[in-house]
Design an enzyme around this catalytic site. Structure first.
Site, short mmCIF file in Angstrom:
data_model
loop_
_atom_site.label_atom_id
_atom_site.label_comp_id
_atom_site.label_asym_id
_atom_site.label_seq_id
_atom_site.Cartn_x
_atom_site.Cartn_y
_atom_site.Cartn_z
N MET A 1 0.82 -1.21 0.00
CA MET A 1 0.00 0.00 0.00
C MET A 1 0.85 1.26 0.00
SD MET A 1 -2.81 -1.49 -0.23
CE MET A 1 -3.95 -0.11 -0.10
N ASP B 1 -2.19 2.10 -11.20
CA ASP B 1 -2.96 1.01 -11.81
C ASP B 1 -2.94 1.07 -13.33
OD1 ASP B 1 -3.61 0.05 -9.25
OD2 ASP B 1 -5.30 1.41 -9.11
N ASN C 1 1.98 -6.11 -10.46
CA ASN C 1 1.01 -5.71 -9.45
C ASN C 1 -0.30 -6.42 -9.73
OD1 ASN C 1 0.02 -3.99 -7.23
ND2 ASN C 1 -1.24 -3.05 -8.81
N GLU D 1 -10.43 -14.62 -3.83
CA GLU D 1 -10.25 -16.03 -4.21
C GLU D 1 -9.72 -16.12 -5.64
OE1 GLU D 1 -13.76 -18.32 -3.69
OE2 GLU D 1 -14.02 -17.78 -1.58
N ALA D 2 -10.23 -15.26 -6.52
CA ALA D 2 -9.75 -15.25 -7.90
C ALA D 2 -8.31 -14.77 -7.98
CB ALA D 2 -10.66 -14.37 -8.75
N ILE E 1 2.49 4.21 -2.92
CA ILE E 1 2.67 4.70 -4.27
C ILE E 1 4.16 4.89 -4.48
CG2 ILE E 1 2.23 6.60 -5.87
CD1 ILE E 1 -0.41 7.05 -4.44
N LEU E 2 4.72 4.18 -5.44
CA LEU E 2 6.16 4.23 -5.69
C LEU E 2 6.50 5.39 -6.60
CD1 LEU E 2 6.48 0.40 -6.17
CD2 LEU E 2 7.58 1.70 -4.32
N HIS F 1 -4.49 -5.94 -9.12
CA HIS F 1 -5.49 -4.96 -8.75
C HIS F 1 -6.87 -5.63 -8.80
CE1 HIS F 1 -7.28 -1.01 -8.24
NE2 HIS F 1 -8.11 -1.28 -9.23
#
Length: 216
Positions: free
Chosen positions: A89, A144, A106, A171-172, A91-92, A108
């Site tokens: 969590m 994102d 990543n 779960e996905a 922001i790079l 999302h």
């Protein structure tokens, strides 16, 4: 391939990636798990699996640049070749992202480019969508954004709340992230321009991104 995992919390996706790396024939192993929060439960998961861990508390740094520089030093020292954000969590900075360009993944909890940012599940419910899901993508400086490796669809059911929808999407995620990671470590997912090209086992190109059917 040496993999570094960045976490901030409970580490459920971390656990899924650990399990994937332990499968016979998997061509990568997790060299280091880093958390920006000292109390992250995911650290215990990594330690239980015998994986080196490190806490780099962002609160101890005056700027994002100095924090990211320490993050980069730790990953480089460990010989990491691919970074996976797993509930990280932060922001790079653009500098960090560019340093690890096409070498950082990543996940999302939406079907990007829809519902970027935070409060994703409530926003999906408010929009009245029937299908949502999750996306694994290469990281870019914009939030994102980045070439998509794989996606999984999840239905929005009558009576869903943000919490029930989030649980089903999680779960996905636990299925999708290991699949996407395998494609990358095997060299079957590569970035061409700003898109991902996937190779089948025989070396032929297949359409990208990979899309898993609706998960009930």
């Amino acid at each position: 391939m040496k993999i570094g995992i960045l976490i901030s919390g409970r580490g459920s996706n971390l656990k899924a990636l650990i399990n994937a790396c332990e499968e016979p024939g998997f061509r990568g192993h997790i060299a280091l798990v880093i958390s920006n929060r000292p109390g992250a439960a995911g650290l215990d998961i990594a330690k239980a699996a015998g994986i080196p861990t490190l806490v780099i508390d962002h609160k101890e740094f005056t700027t994002r640049e100095t924090f990211d520089a320490e993050l980069d030093r730790a990953l480089t020292k460990a010989g990491v070749e691919l970074v996976c954000n797993a509930g990280f969590m932060r922001i790079l900075t653009d500098g960090f992202v560019e340093k690890w360009r096409d070498r950082q993944l990543n996940i999302h909890p939406s079907l990007l480019p829809a519902f970027k940012g935070l409060h994703v599940h409530q926003r999906a419910l408010d929009a009245g969508v029937r299908i949502t899901g999750c996306t694994v993508h290469f990281v870019r400086p914009e939030m994102d954004e980045g070439p998509i490796v794989a996606q999984a669809a999840v239905p929005v059911l009558p009576g869903d709340t943000a919490e029930t929808l989030a649980a089903r999407i999680l779960e996905a995620e636990h299925k999708l992230y290991p699949l996407a990671l395998r494609l990358v470590v095997e060299g079957r997912a590569r970035v061409v321009g700003e898109h991902v090209v996937l190779n089948d086992v025989d070396g032929t190109d297949i359409p990208a991104p990979l899309f898993m059917p609706t998960l009930q």
